[in-house]
Design an enzyme around this catalytic site. Structure first.
Site, short mmCIF file in Angstrom:
data_model
loop_
_atom_site.label_atom_id
_atom_site.label_comp_id
_atom_site.label_asym_id
_atom_site.label_seq_id
_atom_site.Cartn_x
_atom_site.Cartn_y
_atom_site.Cartn_z
N SER A 109 0.83 -1.20 0.00
CA SER A 109 0.00 0.00 0.00
C SER A 109 0.87 1.25 0.00
O SER A 109 1.89 1.31 0.70
CB SER A 109 -0.88 0.01 1.25
OG SER A 109 -1.46 1.28 1.43
N TYR A 132 -2.04 5.73 -4.59
CA TYR A 132 -3.10 6.74 -4.52
C TYR A 132 -2.52 8.00 -5.14
O TYR A 132 -1.37 8.36 -4.84
CB TYR A 132 -3.49 7.04 -3.06
CG TYR A 132 -4.39 5.99 -2.44
CD1 TYR A 132 -5.58 5.62 -3.06
CD2 TYR A 132 -4.06 5.37 -1.24
CE1 TYR A 132 -6.40 4.66 -2.50
CE2 TYR A 132 -4.89 4.41 -0.68
CZ TYR A 132 -6.06 4.07 -1.33
OH TYR A 132 -6.88 3.13 -0.78
N THR A 158 -5.17 2.54 -7.67
CA THR A 158 -6.49 2.34 -7.07
C THR A 158 -7.44 3.40 -7.61
O THR A 158 -7.16 4.60 -7.49
CB THR A 158 -6.38 2.40 -5.53
OG1 THR A 158 -5.51 1.35 -5.12
CG2 THR A 158 -7.73 2.22 -4.86
N ARG A 167 -16.90 4.85 6.73
CA ARG A 167 -16.69 3.70 7.63
C ARG A 167 -17.15 4.10 9.02
O ARG A 167 -16.47 4.84 9.74
CB ARG A 167 -15.22 3.31 7.62
CG ARG A 167 -14.78 2.80 6.23
CD ARG A 167 -13.51 3.42 5.83
NE ARG A 167 -13.16 3.09 4.45
CZ ARG A 167 -11.92 2.88 4.06
NH1 ARG A 167 -10.93 2.93 4.90
NH2 ARG A 167 -11.68 2.62 2.80
N LYS A 234 -7.04 -1.07 -10.18
CA LYS A 234 -7.68 -1.80 -9.08
C LYS A 234 -8.96 -1.09 -8.65
O LYS A 234 -8.91 0.09 -8.27
CB LYS A 234 -6.72 -1.87 -7.88
CG LYS A 234 -7.33 -2.42 -6.60
CD LYS A 234 -6.29 -2.53 -5.51
CE LYS A 234 -6.83 -3.18 -4.26
NZ LYS A 234 -7.65 -2.28 -3.45
N HIS A 258 -12.78 -2.90 -2.97
CA HIS A 258 -11.98 -2.34 -1.87
C HIS A 258 -12.36 -3.01 -0.54
O HIS A 258 -12.41 -2.36 0.51
CB HIS A 258 -12.20 -0.83 -1.80
CG HIS A 258 -11.05 -0.06 -1.25
ND1 HIS A 258 -10.29 0.80 -2.02
CD2 HIS A 258 -10.49 0.02 0.00
CE1 HIS A 258 -9.36 1.36 -1.27
NE2 HIS A 258 -9.46 0.90 -0.03
N ARG A 293 -11.64 -16.32 1.49
CA ARG A 293 -11.22 -16.82 2.81
C ARG A 293 -10.91 -18.31 2.78
O ARG A 293 -10.48 -18.88 3.79
CB ARG A 293 -12.33 -16.60 3.86
CG ARG A 293 -12.69 -15.15 4.08
CD ARG A 293 -11.56 -14.36 4.74
NE ARG A 293 -11.93 -12.96 4.95
CZ ARG A 293 -11.70 -11.99 4.06
NH1 ARG A 293 -11.09 -12.26 2.90
NH2 ARG A 293 -12.07 -10.75 4.31
N ARG A 313 -7.70 -8.67 4.22
CA ARG A 313 -7.78 -8.83 5.68
C ARG A 313 -7.07 -10.08 6.19
O ARG A 313 -6.47 -10.04 7.28
CB ARG A 313 -9.24 -8.82 6.14
CG ARG A 313 -9.91 -7.44 5.94
CD ARG A 313 -11.37 -7.48 6.34
NE ARG A 313 -12.07 -6.23 6.10
CZ ARG A 313 -12.65 -5.90 4.94
NH1 ARG A 313 -12.58 -6.74 3.90
NH2 ARG A 313 -13.29 -4.75 4.82
C1 LIG Z 1 -7.47 -2.52 6.51
C2 LIG Z 1 -7.52 -2.36 5.02
C3 LIG Z 1 -6.71 -1.40 4.43
C4 LIG Z 1 -6.73 -1.26 3.05
N1 LIG Z 1 -5.87 -0.37 2.48
C5 LIG Z 1 -5.84 -0.27 1.13
C6 LIG Z 1 -4.92 0.60 0.51
O1 LIG Z 1 -4.11 1.25 1.15
N2 LIG Z 1 -4.97 0.69 -0.84
C7 LIG Z 1 -5.86 -0.03 -1.60
O2 LIG Z 1 -5.87 0.08 -2.82
N3 LIG Z 1 -6.72 -0.88 -1.02
C8 LIG Z 1 -6.73 -1.03 0.31
N4 LIG Z 1 -7.58 -1.91 0.90
C9 LIG Z 1 -8.42 -2.79 0.05
C10 LIG Z 1 -7.67 -4.11 -0.23
O3 LIG Z 1 -6.60 -3.88 -1.11
C11 LIG Z 1 -8.57 -5.17 -0.86
O4 LIG Z 1 -9.23 -4.61 -1.96
C12 LIG Z 1 -9.58 -5.78 0.11
O5 LIG Z 1 -9.05 -5.86 1.40
C13 LIG Z 1 -9.97 -7.17 -0.37
O6 LIG Z 1 -10.95 -7.69 0.43
P1 LIG Z 1 -10.68 -8.72 1.64
O7 LIG Z 1 -10.13 -7.93 2.76
O8 LIG Z 1 -12.03 -9.28 1.91
O9 LIG Z 1 -9.69 -9.78 1.16
C14 LIG Z 1 -7.59 -2.06 2.26
C15 LIG Z 1 -8.41 -3.01 2.88
C16 LIG Z 1 -8.37 -3.17 4.24
C17 LIG Z 1 -9.24 -4.22 4.87
C1 LIG Z 2 -4.71 8.98 3.63
C2 LIG Z 2 -4.61 7.57 4.06
C3 LIG Z 2 -5.75 6.77 3.58
C4 LIG Z 2 -5.46 5.34 3.71
C5 LIG Z 2 -6.56 4.55 3.14
C6 LIG Z 2 -6.27 3.12 3.20
C7 LIG Z 2 -7.39 2.36 2.58
O1 LIG Z 2 -7.48 2.28 1.39
C8 LIG Z 2 -8.38 1.73 3.40
O2 LIG Z 2 -9.26 1.04 2.84
O3 LIG Z 2 -8.38 1.92 4.62
#
Ligand SMILES: Cc1cc2nc3c(=O)[nH]c(=O)nc-3n(C[C@H](O)[C@H](O)[C@H](O)COP(=O)(O)O)c2cc1C
Ligand SMILES: CCCCCCC(=O)C(=O)O
Length: 372
Positions: A109, A132, A158, A167, A234, A258, A293, A313
């Site tokens: 990330s 990003y 993304t 959220r 993505k 996401h 999962r 996750r």
């Molecule tokens: C805690 C968390 C943080 C995430 N941070 C990012 C991120 O920084 N950039 C991004 O493109 N997607 C982010 N995502 C989305 C993940 O890349 C992904 O699309 C998603 O977690 C997939 O679903 P899953 O958690 O059910 O496997 C994040 C998801 C979670 C749960």
């Molecule tokens: C400016 C920081 C934002 C981080 C976002 C991370 C993310 O994509 C997520 O789902 O949480």
């Protein structure tokens, strides 16, 4: 309890919940608003049935595959998730070591809590960098060039986050980074001291202030003009956007919502995968994330045309439970479950997985009705 005693990913999540502060666990686990899409990401997998073939010699099963020219141990890779130091003091460095050991691909990330250089310094491994796009294009360009210099093999743009989804858990918790966690890749580059407080969640305020909401298809061309690395998009959920992505020269598409953290009431990713794959027609690989999962989930996604899947996750919960060892165990679990599923399905290699191996809910009802 150690991660070695856990037998499935739900147990990892449950144990992670007992180990993490509420604010951190809620940030990792939650989806947006009332979490319809979050539930659907899982439920949609359970509506797809498997159609096993029997009496096939499965004494040797090989789950390895190739993604963008890289040979990896299995079609399960790790999606970008932000701020791993909220889960474990070693953060993304520990995650990266486990992913390399599992011989699969990590997407780091851009909002990681270890810098991309620290992660690269953990040793060899195939890594992509998630981007990003900041309002400040100079900083964005610097990030891309640093990723190139540090040996990342692709940029994952993304495209579903012009603003952060609502959220509600983060809003209620008044999400705030603890002092030991920061966005390492942009530390010292962005001035975060005078941000407008647009939300009770510090994360949402960051995104509101810093992310470029004007991002559009022309910027995909811009990104390609500043890097030689392949650009993967993505966050695609429709046939229309998949076609535009191919026209824009994307090297790959990630069907993703996401992790159901952005727009609520979008469909489960697995339910739109097949139409996207058909529209793309093999021009570029189509990947999927969201709700994976189980080994059976991986198998179902491949049968519906995915070139590979990413998990978000699960790796974070592995990290929270047992650091690097926890992430290793999570990835080992996917590998074992996938190999067992392949054997029980009568399949020896990833290439043999095909559409006839699955039956969707719609096909199930059509089959019943045709017999009435
Ligand atoms: C805690 C968390 C943080 C995430 N941070 C990012 C991120 O920084 N950039 C991004 O493109 N997607 C982010 N995502 C989305 C993940 O890349 C992904 O699309 C998603 O977690 C997939 O679903 P899953 O958690 O059910 O496997 C994040 C998801 C979670 C749960
Ligand atoms: C400016 C920081 C934002 C981080 C976002 C991370 C993310 O994509 C997520 O789902 O949480």
């Amino acid at each position: 309890m150690s991660s070695q005693e856990l037998v499935n990913l739900d147990e990892f999540e449950a144990l992670a919940k007992t180990k993490l502060p509420k604010m951190a666990f809620d940030y990792f686990a939650s989806g947006s608003e009332d979490e319809y899409s979050l539930r659907e990401n899982r439920n949609a997998f359970s509506r797809i049935r498997l159609r096993p073939r029997i009496l096939v010699d499965v004494s040797s099963v090989d789950a390895s595959t190739t993604v963008l020219g890289f040979r990896i141990s299995m079609p399960v890779m790790v999606a970008p998730t932000a701020m791993h130091k909220l889960a474990h003091p070693e953060g993304e460095v520990a995650t990266a070591r486990a992913i390399s050991a599992a011989d699969t691909i990590m997407i780091l990330s851009s909002s990681s809590s270890c810098s991309m250089e620290e992660v690269a310094a953990t040793g060899p491994g195939v890594r992509f960098f998630q981007l990003y796009v900041y309002k400040d294009r100079q900083i964005t360009t610097q990030l891309v060039h640093r990723a190139e210099d540090a040996g990342y093999s692709a940029i994952v743009l993304t495209v579903d986050t012009p603003r952060l989804g609502r959220r509600e858990a983060d809003l209620k918790n008044k999400f705030k980074l603890p002092p030991h966690v920061s966005y390492k890749n942009v530390e010292g580059l962005l001035n975060v001291n005078n941000l407008e407080k647009t939300s009770d969640s510090e994360l949402a305020a960051w995104a509101d202030n810093l992310f470029d909401r004007s991002l559009n298809w022309k910027d995909v061309k811009w990104l390609q003009s500043i890097t030689k690395l392949p650009v993967i998009l993505k966050g695609i959920l429709t046939v229309e956007d998949a076609i535009l992505a191919v026209q824009a020269g994307a090297a790959g598409i990630m069907v993703s919502n996401h992790g159901a953290r952005q727009l609520n009431y979008v469909p489960a990713t697995i339910s739109v995968l097949e139409e996207v794959v058909k529209a793309v027609g093999g021009q570029v690989p189509v990947f999927l994330d969201g709700g994976i999962r189980r080994g059976t989930d991986v198998f179902k996604a491949l049968a519906l045309g995915a070139s590979g899947v990413f998990v978000g996750r699960p790796s974070v919960f592995g990290l929270a439970v047992d650091g690097e060892a926890g992430v290793r165990k999570v990835l080992q679990m996917f590998q074992n479950e996938l190999e067992i599923t392949m054997a029980l399905m009568g399949v020896c290699s990833i290439k043999q997985i095909c559409r006839n191996h699955v039956q969707t809910e719609h096909e199930h009802h059509t089959a019943i009705n045709s017999k009435l």
